[in-house]
Structures are given as structure tokens and as C-alpha cells.
Design a protein around this motif. Structure first.
Motif, PDB file in Angstrom:
ATOM      1  N   GLY A  21      14.829 -14.092 -10.363  1.00 61.31           N
ATOM      2  CA  GLY A  21      14.124 -15.359 -10.354  1.00 61.31           C
ATOM      3  C   GLY A  21      14.965 -16.444  -9.702  1.00 61.31           C
ATOM      4  N   PRO A  22      14.950 -17.635 -10.258  1.00 59.03           N
ATOM      5  CA  PRO A  22      14.244 -18.015 -11.483  1.00 59.03           C
ATOM      6  C   PRO A  22      12.763 -18.305 -11.237  1.00 59.03           C
ATOM      7  N   PHE A  23      11.979 -18.120 -12.298  1.00 55.54           N
ATOM      8  CA  PHE A  23      10.542 -18.344 -12.262  1.00 55.54           C
ATOM      9  C   PHE A  23      10.131 -19.260 -13.413  1.00 55.54           C
ATOM     10  N   THR A  24       9.113 -20.068 -13.165  1.00 54.49           N
ATOM     11  CA  THR A  24       8.430 -20.775 -14.233  1.00 54.49           C
ATOM     12  C   THR A  24       7.063 -20.118 -14.342  1.00 54.49           C
ATOM     13  N   VAL A  25       6.788 -19.524 -15.497  1.00 54.71           N
ATOM     14  CA  VAL A  25       5.524 -18.822 -15.713  1.00 54.71           C
ATOM     15  C   VAL A  25       4.666 -19.635 -16.671  1.00 54.71           C
ATOM     16  N   PHE A  26       3.472 -19.969 -16.228  1.00 56.91           N
ATOM     17  CA  PHE A  26       2.483 -20.622 -17.081  1.00 56.91           C
ATOM     18  C   PHE A  26       1.660 -19.483 -17.675  1.00 56.91           C
ATOM     19  N   ALA A  27       1.988 -19.133 -18.927  1.00 51.73           N
ATOM     20  CA  ALA A  27       1.525 -17.889 -19.548  1.00 51.73           C
ATOM     21  C   ALA A  27       0.297 -18.107 -20.435  1.00 51.73           C
ATOM     22  N   PRO A  28      -0.882 -17.664 -19.973  1.00 54.49           N
ATOM     23  CA  PRO A  28      -2.085 -17.792 -20.796  1.00 54.49           C
ATOM     24  C   PRO A  28      -2.024 -16.837 -22.002  1.00 54.49           C
ATOM     25  N   THR A  29      -2.542 -17.307 -23.116  1.00 51.30           N
ATOM     26  CA  THR A  29      -2.594 -16.497 -24.331  1.00 51.30           C
ATOM     27  C   THR A  29      -3.769 -15.525 -24.276  1.00 51.30           C
ATOM     28  N   ASN A  30      -3.802 -14.609 -25.239  1.00 54.86           N
ATOM     29  CA  ASN A  30      -4.940 -13.695 -25.356  1.00 54.86           C
ATOM     30  C   ASN A  30      -6.235 -14.477 -25.513  1.00 54.86           C
ATOM     31  N   GLU A  31      -6.197 -15.561 -26.296  1.00 51.51           N
ATOM     32  CA  GLU A  31      -7.395 -16.402 -26.489  1.00 51.51           C
ATOM     33  C   GLU A  31      -7.873 -16.975 -25.164  1.00 51.51           C
ATOM     34  N   ALA A  32      -6.941 -17.355 -24.294  1.00 57.29           N
ATOM     35  CA  ALA A  32      -7.307 -17.889 -22.984  1.00 57.29           C
ATOM     36  C   ALA A  32      -8.040 -16.825 -22.162  1.00 57.29           C
ATOM     37  N   PHE A  33      -7.526 -15.607 -22.172  1.00 64.17           N
ATOM     38  CA  PHE A  33      -8.204 -14.516 -21.452  1.00 64.17           C
ATOM     39  C   PHE A  33      -9.559 -14.213 -22.072  1.00 64.17           C
ATOM     40  N   ALA A  34      -9.667 -14.319 -23.386  1.00 60.12           N
ATOM     41  CA  ALA A  34     -10.937 -14.033 -24.078  1.00 60.12           C
ATOM     42  C   ALA A  34     -12.024 -15.046 -23.719  1.00 60.12           C
ATOM     43  N   ARG A  35     -11.632 -16.239 -23.265  1.00 59.50           N
ATOM     44  CA  ARG A  35     -12.610 -17.270 -22.872  1.00 59.50           C
ATOM     45  C   ARG A  35     -13.203 -17.025 -21.488  1.00 59.50           C
ATOM     46  N   LEU A  36     -12.644 -16.087 -20.728  1.00 55.97           N
ATOM     47  CA  LEU A  36     -13.235 -15.749 -19.430  1.00 55.97           C
ATOM     48  C   LEU A  36     -14.582 -15.074 -19.671  1.00 55.97           C
TER      49      LEU A  36
END
Length: 189
Positions: A75-90
Motif C-alpha cells: 500500500g498504503p491504501f485507504t479503504v472505505f469498507a461497506p458493512t454487510n448491512e450496506a451490501f444488503a441494501r442493494l
């Protein structure tokens, strides 16, 4: 001379014992709980993410896209990490469709849209927002930009479609970057 060794050992032991209450809290502050698991700054993004119960969908997607080696890298990387709930809203079936081998390119595009080169803390993003007159634009690994704003005490990440994700857990430090936990999946244009 041999009489000095036990005296030195005792002094060293006393120094360590006196310093422990100050050293341990400093390290503990750097370790955050995400998805019921401690995230250790000494581990990389993948080593930590696989332990978060809130990020099992993201980890499965990273594996399906073949991005594990990249996110284990220096890296380095900055990851904006969606939660399982975020994926479930798709929309229903979206995640299952994206995880299919024939959709690897689309999945990779979405995931790399959540990654910005560098190790950007909340304070650094805040400074960029202030310097930008209330907004900051950052180019993602995918190639498009994300917009950042501050509101209601949190940083908001805005995708190309205008949808907003809130940074719910900031500054989860990693050996190869930082994770900023978000509550929505970001989609490129």
C-alpha cells in the motif's frame, strides 16, 4: 561486578512495571473493535477484515475479485469498507450476481472505487474538506473520484451517482493503510 547485575535487573523490572500502565493504554487506543473483533494496527487490511463479522460480504467480494494479494500488499491504501448491512441494501440479487465469475470486472470496478491511494485519516480528510471550501475530491484506484463532505459530526462520502455513505467507524489503522467503515456501497458512474 556480579553484585551489580541483580541490582540492574531489579531496576529494569521496576522501570518496566512503572511504564506498563502508560504504554498499554496508548496501544489499546490504536486498536479498534469492528464487527466484534479487534483490528490490530500491526496487521494488514485483509488480516483484519477477515475477522470482522460486519464485513463478511466485503471479504467474499474481495476474494471473488482477486484483490486479496493487492490489499495484503504494502500500500498504503485507504479503504472505505461497506458493512454487510450496506451490501444488503442493494437491490435483491445484486451481490449474488456480482460474485459470479462472469461479473469479475464489474465487481473489481466497484471494489476499487472504494479504495484511495495513501493512508488518509479522518483528520486529513477533514483538512482537505476545509481547504476545498466544504468539499474534497479524491481519485480512487478505479479511476473515478469520490466527493467528501462533513456534516452532522461525520464525514460523508458521495459517489458518482450522488448517493451518500457515512463514515461510521473512522481511522481503523492497518499496517498497510487505514479502513474507514461506511454504511453504504458506493457505485461508480
Amino acid at each position: 561486578m556480579n553484585a551489580r547485575i541483580p541490582l540492574f535487573a531489579a531496576a529494569l523490572a521496576a522501570s518496566v512495571a512503572l511504564a506498563a500502565p502508560f504504554v498499554a493504554p496508548a496501544y489499546a487506543e490504536m486498536t479498534k473493535m469492528v464487527g466484534g473483533a479487534p483490528m490490530y494496527p500491526s496487521k494488514n487490511i485483509i488480516e483484519n477484515a477477515v475477522n470482522s463479522k460486519d464485513h463478511t460480504t466485503l471479504v467474499a467480494a474481495v476474494k471473488a475479485a482477486g484483490l486479496v494479494d493487492t490489499l495484503e500488499g504494502a500500500g498504503p491504501f485507504t479503504v472505505f469498507a461497506p458493512t454487510n448491512e450496506a451490501f444488503a441494501r442493494l437491490p435483491a440479487g445484486t451481490v449474488d450476481t456480482l460474485l459470479k465469475p462472469e461479473n469479475k470486472d464489474k465487481l473489481t470496478s466497484i471494489l476499487t472505487y472504494h479504495v484511495v491511494p495513501g493512508r488518509l485519516t479522518e483528520a486529513e480528510i477533514d483538512a482537505m474538506i476545509r481547504d476545498g471550501g466544504g468539499k474534497a475530491m479524491l481519485k480512487t484506484v478505479e479511476g473515478e473520484e469520490l466527493t467528501f463532505e462533513r456534516g452532522a459530526g461525520h464525514i460523508w462520502v458521495i459517489d458518482a451517482k450522488g448517493d451518500k455513505a457515512e463514515v461510521t467507524i473512522p481511522n481503523v489503522m492497518q499496517s498497510n493503510g487505514v479502513i474507514q467503515v461506511i454504511n453504504k456501497v458506493l457505485l461508480p458512474g
